[in-house]
Design a protein around this motif. Sequence first.
Motif, short mmCIF file in Angstrom:
data_model
loop_
_atom_site.label_atom_id
_atom_site.label_comp_id
_atom_site.label_asym_id
_atom_site.label_seq_id
_atom_site.Cartn_x
_atom_site.Cartn_y
_atom_site.Cartn_z
N ALA A 1 -7.90 -2.42 -0.83
CA ALA A 1 -7.90 -2.53 0.46
C ALA A 1 -9.02 -3.47 1.02
O ALA A 1 -8.73 -4.28 2.17
CB ALA A 1 -8.44 -1.23 1.43
N PHE B 1 -4.32 2.48 -2.45
CA PHE B 1 -5.78 1.69 -2.93
C PHE B 1 -5.85 2.36 -3.91
O PHE B 1 -6.62 3.62 -3.76
CB PHE B 1 -6.42 1.66 -1.54
N ALA C 1 0.79 -1.16 0.06
CA ALA C 1 0.09 -0.15 -0.12
C ALA C 1 1.00 1.31 -0.10
O ALA C 1 0.45 2.24 -0.40
CB ALA C 1 -0.96 0.12 1.36
#
Length: 361
Positions: free
Chosen positions: A231, A141, A136
């Motif tokens: 996510a 995301f 991430a």
Amino acid sequence: MDGYQAVAREGQRTSSFAVELVAQMWRDRLGYAIALTALYVAFLVGPLVNAKPDVTLVLSFLSDIGIYALLLLSLAAGVMLLRLGLVHHSQSPARDLAAMVGRFAIANGRGPALISAIFVQMGFSIAFAVLKAAIALLRPFTFDRAFSDMDRFLHFGVLPHDWLLPLFGSPTAILGLNVAYHVWFGLLLTSFFATGMMTGRLAVVRMQYMLAFLMLWFFGGFVIATLLSSAGPAFFERIGAGADYAPLMAHLQAVNAVVPVWALHGHEALWDGFVGLRDGFAGISAMPSMHIGTATLFALAGNAVNRRLGYVLWAYAGVIMVGSVVLAWHYAVDGYAAALLAIGLWKLAGRIARRMADRAS
């Protein structure tokens, strides 16, 4: 002279064990190559994004795995002790059990095969802890809305959990799905030990599982996960993608008042690491689902050993697929993609393993 002969025999056994271990490590060279590649990538990527694995969460997972392993080993030892005492009328069941375990581990090169497999997995796990934390950070995301819309399209305009909650939304069902999700960690450890000790006619299955697992987690769990960074439903609203999964999260919270929903605690632990409320960062990543991809490998390997075992593990993979959606860990497409990827990599790994076996014979 007897003492000298005993020492000599012990030295010969130690020497032959070391030689067999080196030979096994050479046979596992592709596994070591993937693990070393992952370590090298982690060495390059980690400092760039200051990715540090969430040690507390990792230790919690390892604790769960250790508990399951201890339970499984205790159960197996208990059954064998009873068998030795009641069926074989052993005068010293504990001593005979230790001898049986020793013979089993050493016979047919099982000991060196297991040690080599553990070396490979340890090296890869160290690397993946860093790579998972970096996903991430390397690519924020991006695809949550796209995957959610894809889920609606594939499920006739309805989010998958809306189909599943009437069947699996009760406190009892959700508790069962939570248990199944936690059992996954125990099965993961079991798979390492079970396949690690496969030799003889099952040596190809051992190599196939090792290579498929490493490729799935490196390419699926890091490369694809980074390219398609998402996510998951549990964090959909928190990342500003919308409130589509608010009813699901509210339902899980309501169930949590009746029975513990451990997934909710997992969601919070990952989010706290992501926003810096706890040291380290275990990483949030939904696509593809490594739980489902690995459960698919369990089933494929199980089927290669015993068809009935394969049926049981395929059923378990289905339960994990349902749980991943109902417990808000994944979009359904995360699971579909992971299962297809696992099957493809299993076939590729099989070709490689059989070719290596043919060359060695």
